[in-house]
Scaffold this motif. Structure first.
Motif, PDB file in Angstrom:
ATOM      1  N   VAL A   5       5.397  14.390  -0.691  1.00  0.00           N
ATOM      2  CA  VAL A   5       3.974  14.458  -0.332  1.00  0.00           C
ATOM      3  C   VAL A   5       3.506  15.916  -0.395  1.00  0.00           C
ATOM      4  CG1 VAL A   5       2.291  14.135   1.537  1.00  0.00           C
ATOM      5  CG2 VAL A   5       3.935  12.329   1.031  1.00  0.00           C
ATOM      6  N   SER A   6       4.315  16.830   0.116  1.00  0.00           N
ATOM      7  CA  SER A   6       3.961  18.263   0.075  1.00  0.00           C
ATOM      8  C   SER A   6       3.896  18.784  -1.350  1.00  0.00           C
ATOM      9  CB  SER A   6       4.965  19.085   0.882  1.00  0.00           C
ATOM     10  OG  SER A   6       4.824  18.808   2.247  1.00  0.00           O
ATOM     11  N   ALA A   7       4.779  18.298  -2.215  1.00  0.00           N
ATOM     12  CA  ALA A   7       4.730  18.701  -3.627  1.00  0.00           C
ATOM     13  C   ALA A   7       3.410  18.254  -4.247  1.00  0.00           C
ATOM     14  CB  ALA A   7       5.913  18.107  -4.398  1.00  0.00           C
ATOM     15  N   CYS A   8       2.982  17.035  -3.933  1.00  0.00           N
ATOM     16  CA  CYS A   8       1.701  16.537  -4.444  1.00  0.00           C
ATOM     17  C   CYS A   8       0.539  17.351  -3.884  1.00  0.00           C
ATOM     18  CB  CYS A   8       1.532  15.056  -4.096  1.00  0.00           C
ATOM     19  SG  CYS A   8       2.675  13.974  -4.968  1.00  0.00           S
ATOM     20  N   GLU A   9       0.631  17.694  -2.607  1.00  0.00           N
ATOM     21  CA  GLU A   9      -0.412  18.513  -1.981  1.00  0.00           C
ATOM     22  C   GLU A   9      -0.519  19.856  -2.685  1.00  0.00           C
ATOM     23  OE1 GLU A   9      -1.248  21.913   0.610  1.00  0.00           O
ATOM     24  OE2 GLU A   9       0.730  21.042   0.854  1.00  0.00           O
ATOM     25  N   LYS A  10       0.614  20.494  -2.957  1.00  0.00           N
ATOM     26  CA  LYS A  10       0.609  21.801  -3.630  1.00  0.00           C
ATOM     27  C   LYS A  10       0.111  21.689  -5.063  1.00  0.00           C
ATOM     28  CE  LYS A  10       4.129  23.886  -0.785  1.00  0.00           C
ATOM     29  NZ  LYS A  10       5.527  24.246  -0.612  1.00  0.00           N
ATOM     30  N   GLY A  27      -2.275  19.666  -5.958  1.00  0.00           N
ATOM     31  CA  GLY A  27      -3.658  19.187  -5.947  1.00  0.00           C
ATOM     32  C   GLY A  27      -3.781  17.695  -6.226  1.00  0.00           C
ATOM     33  N   GLU A  28      -2.730  16.949  -5.964  1.00  0.00           N
ATOM     34  CA  GLU A  28      -2.695  15.513  -6.265  1.00  0.00           C
ATOM     35  C   GLU A  28      -2.790  14.690  -4.984  1.00  0.00           C
ATOM     36  OE1 GLU A  28      -2.664  14.063  -9.296  1.00  0.00           O
ATOM     37  OE2 GLU A  28      -2.875  16.073 -10.160  1.00  0.00           O
ATOM     38  N   TRP A  29      -3.973  14.687  -4.372  1.00  0.00           N
ATOM     39  CA  TRP A  29      -4.151  13.996  -3.103  1.00  0.00           C
ATOM     40  C   TRP A  29      -3.926  12.494  -3.230  1.00  0.00           C
ATOM     41  CZ3 TRP A  29      -7.743  10.214  -2.223  1.00  0.00           C
ATOM     42  CH2 TRP A  29      -8.786  10.099  -3.149  1.00  0.00           C
ATOM     43  N   GLN A  30      -4.298  11.904  -4.397  1.00  0.00           N
ATOM     44  CA  GLN A  30      -4.115  10.455  -4.562  1.00  0.00           C
ATOM     45  C   GLN A  30      -2.638  10.090  -4.522  1.00  0.00           C
ATOM     46  OE1 GLN A  30      -5.685  12.460  -6.866  1.00  0.00           O
ATOM     47  NE2 GLN A  30      -7.527  11.476  -7.647  1.00  0.00           N
ATOM     48  N   HIS A  31      -1.814  10.866  -5.213  1.00  0.00           N
ATOM     49  CA  HIS A  31      -0.369  10.599  -5.221  1.00  0.00           C
ATOM     50  C   HIS A  31       0.223  10.831  -3.829  1.00  0.00           C
ATOM     51  CE1 HIS A  31       0.020   9.818  -9.462  1.00  0.00           C
ATOM     52  NE2 HIS A  31      -0.614  10.937  -9.754  1.00  0.00           N
ATOM     53  N   ALA A  32      -0.249  11.862  -3.153  1.00  0.00           N
ATOM     54  CA  ALA A  32       0.225  12.131  -1.795  1.00  0.00           C
ATOM     55  C   ALA A  32      -0.081  10.947  -0.886  1.00  0.00           C
ATOM     56  CB  ALA A  32      -0.411  13.407  -1.250  1.00  0.00           C
ATOM     57  N   LEU A  33      -1.288  10.418  -1.001  1.00  0.00           N
ATOM     58  CA  LEU A  33      -1.697   9.280  -0.175  1.00  0.00           C
ATOM     59  C   LEU A  33      -0.892   8.034  -0.532  1.00  0.00           C
ATOM     60  CD1 LEU A  33      -3.675   8.685   2.100  1.00  0.00           C
ATOM     61  CD2 LEU A  33      -5.407   8.151   0.375  1.00  0.00           C
ATOM     62  N   CYS A  34      -0.642   7.809  -1.805  1.00  0.00           N
ATOM     63  CA  CYS A  34       0.171   6.657  -2.232  1.00  0.00           C
ATOM     64  C   CYS A  34       1.589   6.746  -1.676  1.00  0.00           C
ATOM     65  CB  CYS A  34       0.213   6.547  -3.757  1.00  0.00           C
ATOM     66  SG  CYS A  34      -1.314   5.961  -4.479  1.00  0.00           S
TER      67      CYS A  34
END
Length: 190
Positions: free
Chosen positions: A69-74, A76-83
């Motif tokens: 989730v943190s990798a997605c956050e860094k 800029g992939e909020w959708q993937h983080a949320l998934c």
């Protein structure tokens, strides 16, 4: 060692060589390489590794999900983080405060302030105590989108929850007042 040194490519290379020497990757080795990808902001690789875990019958734990989730956050992939965050529940992995903060930060950086507020409210419903990082993510998200009412409401709520505002909290509150042309109120915040 590769994870801590930011050598995500080296960590991945070593990980990929494990089967060649007849070693089966386990949750610890996956955790190390996903964390290395997170530190290098390589969200695609982190997602691939989480997917590979399922194929290899290794169950991701909260640490692995948090890193992904943190990798997605860094990235800029909020959708993937949320998934990924939602997938934790499907996999019977209980998100901790780090999980919540990571997904809130991803949504904040992705401009999804409403999601951040919903997640903050949901934390309490799930009996996860929001912390300073949780509130700062919500404050920054609302401040960026000129929602000064929510910023001030959250700012006032923090001490009631025994959370001491820090420089980020104060800056978000003052900036929100400025954007809302509330200079007298901004002075009272500082």
């Amino acid at each position: 060692a590769c994870e801590k040194g930011g050598q995500w490519q080296q960590a991945l290379l070593l990980f990929e060589q494990m089967p060649l020497v007849e070693l089966c990757p386990d949750v610890i080795s996956y955790s190390a390489v996903v964390s290395a990808c997170e530190k290098g902001a390589h969200w695609q690789q982190a997602l691939s590794l989480v997917a590979a875990m399922t194929l290899n019958k290794v169950c991701p734990d909260v640490i692995i999900y948090n890193a992904a989730v943190s990798a997605c956050e860094k990235g800029g992939e909020w959708q993937h983080a949320l998934c990924l965050f939602v997938a934790m529940s499907w996999r019977k992995v209980r998100p901790d405060v780090i999980s919540w903060n990571a997904v809130m930060s991803a949504c904040e950086k992705g401009g999804r302030w409403q999601h951040v507020l919903r997640l903050l409210a949901e934390m309490s419903h799930r009996r996860i105590l929001p912390d300073l990082i949780s509130y700062n993510a919500a404050l920054r998200a609302c401040e960026k989108y000129s929602d000064w009412q929510h910023v001030l409401s959250l700012f006032v709520e923090m001490p009631k929850r025994e959370i001491s505002p820090d420089v980020i909290s104060y800056t978000s509150a003052v900036d929100a007042c400025e954007k809302g042309s509330l200079w007298p109120l901004a002075r009272s915040v500082t």
